[in-house]
Design an enzyme around this catalytic site. Structure first.
Site, mmCIF file in Angstrom:
data_model
loop_
_atom_site.group_PDB
_atom_site.id
_atom_site.type_symbol
_atom_site.label_atom_id
_atom_site.label_comp_id
_atom_site.label_asym_id
_atom_site.label_seq_id
_atom_site.Cartn_x
_atom_site.Cartn_y
_atom_site.Cartn_z
ATOM 1 N N THR A 36 0.847 -1.188 0.000
ATOM 2 C CA THR A 36 0.000 0.000 0.000
ATOM 3 C C THR A 36 0.883 1.239 0.000
ATOM 4 O OG1 THR A 36 -0.059 0.135 2.416
ATOM 5 C CG2 THR A 36 -1.736 -1.230 1.346
ATOM 6 N N LYS B 2 -17.114 17.098 9.873
ATOM 7 C CA LYS B 2 -18.253 17.176 10.777
ATOM 8 C C LYS B 2 -18.374 18.615 11.257
ATOM 9 C CE LYS B 2 -20.630 14.505 14.320
ATOM 10 N NZ LYS B 2 -20.520 13.384 15.282
ATOM 11 N N TRP C 55 -22.558 15.873 9.019
ATOM 12 C CA TRP C 55 -21.494 15.409 8.144
ATOM 13 C C TRP C 55 -21.535 16.120 6.792
ATOM 14 C CZ3 TRP C 55 -17.910 12.916 10.588
ATOM 15 C CH2 TRP C 55 -18.227 12.077 11.653
#
Length: 561
Positions: free
Chosen positions: A202, A456, A461
């Site tokens: 990754t 937030k 959200w």
């Protein structure tokens, strides 16, 4: 219970326990190249070299040379399970390494050259690579880190012998000479399908990269499903151009899928600018291309510049990050190219979802169908998705509830390479993706944000993905990123970092006005800040942690009206 009943139940149990009487053949990478060579041997493989010049091969030749490479590695003393690294572009030599290393029972470790030198050293040492195959472009990188590599025994440059380079790099081997150590068309060794076939790390923005070790079985199953009509929909009639790098999640499985179906393969090498790709599409009659949104921005600009209509191109698969709706509309409306949204990760091989409409969507308006196409799509057979709340309990799939996205399946990671077992999955046996998503009752999944990026504000959200897509829909904007900035009243508010197209003339007020009527007023960014460029990681994803660090205090003591 009578004796006769007991006898009948015993007979039924015996029948249930009888094994199926079918052949048992191992699902291995070398079976893919065997199929391609036998039934699609003359299907072309076009490859652009590091010098920009094209070469032509075919599946039969790639099969022969892959077998010879596997034999050469065995002759050099390498055994099944040894890791052999590649640092190469999308070209035919890299394809031979893909198939020859894995087909020979060794592990093909594809390395992203865009990693920082410290990360390169880490992944090579962590993988305990024995050999590195690399293109001439990356000679300075390999030379720079050579003395820090603990296990590498051989360095192989992907070229014919070059005396000048040999002097600069003592002990260097050259691919064409190394290949001659092997036997052409040598037999493949016996391989069990659960053996490791390839390794990819990754490129996370924090901490060291993590290794994902794919098996032959998971790779073949992934290819089988990814080729299906409701997935990537590849066949022997396609001309496939993977622009997504072969050092990134195995080029989304394209090398294996195209071998399985026998498609013509166009490998674009290092030239990933829009004009180079347009010329390849037109000259080779490419029907499907796969890559990330930033690549297709350059392609659309080049189509205009060159006056090309990309007549052969029927589909483009876009993943890596959300595709702006404006880009989808331009591909479809101006060029008749279907844009297929997909989602996945290194940990998922990578196909997790692909956007393919259902028959019931035929009755929708074009606008309605386009809205569905903006989602990341549905999981194909082989993977399952769910969303959970902060308490870990599953949330409803109503298209409204959003939560942490989890996945499990036949080609999903169970444990990271070299990490203590049973540390990777959640307690419920699912993999936590780090994405926040919603899923509707048809299974269409929409990425709302990364869990670390979602904003937030005042307890509500805000999706940065949605705000970025709107910004990208403005004709003056080339790139956009939305991040949270600290706010005295609302805790945090969205701000937009935007890169203009060259010579564009747009003000902050004009860009913010572009949001009117597209999202709720309270979701509109508090600021639009124009920047020269956006910082990106090794796979091209925007480094929002850097943007938050630089711009996270621009709203402090400056509350929105």
């Amino acid at each position: 219970m009578t004796p006769d009943t007991r006898v009948n139940q015993l007979q039924k149990r015996q029948e249930i326990n009888v094994l199926g009487q079918m052949m048992n053949m191992e699902l291995t990478v070398n079976s893919l190249i065997d199929h391609a060579a036998r039934y699609h041997g003359d299907a072309e493989i076009v490859s652009i070299g590091t010098d920009g010049n094209p070469s032509r091969s075919d599946w039969a030749t790639v099969s022969e040379r892959s077998r010879q490479l596997a034999s050469a590695l065995r002759t050099a003393g390498y055994v099944q399970g040894d890791r052999c690294a590649t640092i190469c572009w999308n070209n035919v030599g890299h394809l031979e390494c893909y198939l020859g290393i894995s087909g020979g029972g060794m592990v093909c470790h594809t390395i992203n050259p865009r990693l920082f030198p410290e990360q390169l050293v880490y992944v090579i040492n962590n993988a305990q690579d024995k050999v590195i195959f690399f293109d001439k472009t990356f000679l300075p990188i390999v030379s720079n880190i050579r003395d820090r590599l603990e296990t590498v025994e051989k360095f192989v440059l992907m070229s014919e012998p070059d005396e000048e380079i040999a002097v600069q790099f003592p002990g260097l081997l050259f691919y064409e000479e190394f290949l001659q150590r092997g036997t052409p068309n040598a037999n493949w060794p016996e391989i069990a399908e659960n053996q490791a076939s390839s390794l990819c790390y990754t490129s996370g923005t924090t901490g060291n990269p993590k290794g994902v070790l794919y098996s032959h079985r998971s790779t073949v199953l992934h290819a089988l499903v990814a080729a299906q009509p409701d997935a990537l929909n590849l066949s022997a009639r396609d001309v496939v151009m993977p622009v997504v790098p072969m050092f990134h999640v195995n080029a989304w499985g394209v090398p294996y899928i195209t071998a399985m179906v026998g498609a013509k393969l166009v490998l674009p090498g290092p030239g990933l600018d829009g004009q180079s790709l347009v010329k390849l599409i037109d000259s080779e009659s490419v029907t499907i291309a796969l890559g990330v949104p930033t690549i297709w921005q350059g392609l659309l600009s080049a189509l205009d510049e060159l006056g090309s209509s990309a007549q052969s191109l029927k589909r483009t698969v876009i993943g890596g990050s959300a595709c702006p709706p404006s880009m989808m509309s331009e591909f479809r409306g101006k060029y008749g190219v279907e844009v297929v949204h997909a989602w996945g990760m290194t940990e998922t091989s990578p196909i997790g979802t692909v956007n393919a409409l259902l028959s019931k969507h035929n009755t929708l308006s074009e606008e309605g169908r386009n809205k569905i196409r903006e989602s990341q799509g549905r999981p194909p057979y082989g993977v399952q998705l769910k969303i959970v709340g902060e308490d870990g309990h599953q949330l409803p799939e109503d298209g409204i509830a959003q939560g942490n996205l989890r996945i499990r399946g036949h080609w999903v990671v169970a444990d990271y390479f070299g990490v203590e077992p049973n540390q990777t999955l959640e307690e419920d046996g699912w993999f936590e993706t780090g994405d926040v998503a919603s899923i509707n009752d048809d299974g269409f999944m929409t990425i709302r944000d990364r869990s670390k990026d979602i904003i937030k504000s005042g307890g509500e959200w805000i999706s940065t993905v949605e705000l970025e897509g709107i910004a990208m829909g403005h004709s003056a904007i080339n790139e956009a990123a939305v991040v949270a900035a600290s706010h005295d009243k609302w805790d945090e508010r969205p701000i937009l970092l935007a890169v203009k197209i060259p010579d564009a003339n747009i003000t902050e007020e004009e860009l913010l006005a572009h949001y009117q009527g597209k999202v709720a007023k309270w979701q509109i960014p508090d600021r639009a800040i124009f920047v020269e460029g956006l910082p990106r990681n090794a796979t091209g994803k925007v480094l929002k942690n850097k943007l938050r660090s630089e711009y996270g205090e621009v709203l402090v003591n400056k509350p929105a009206s």
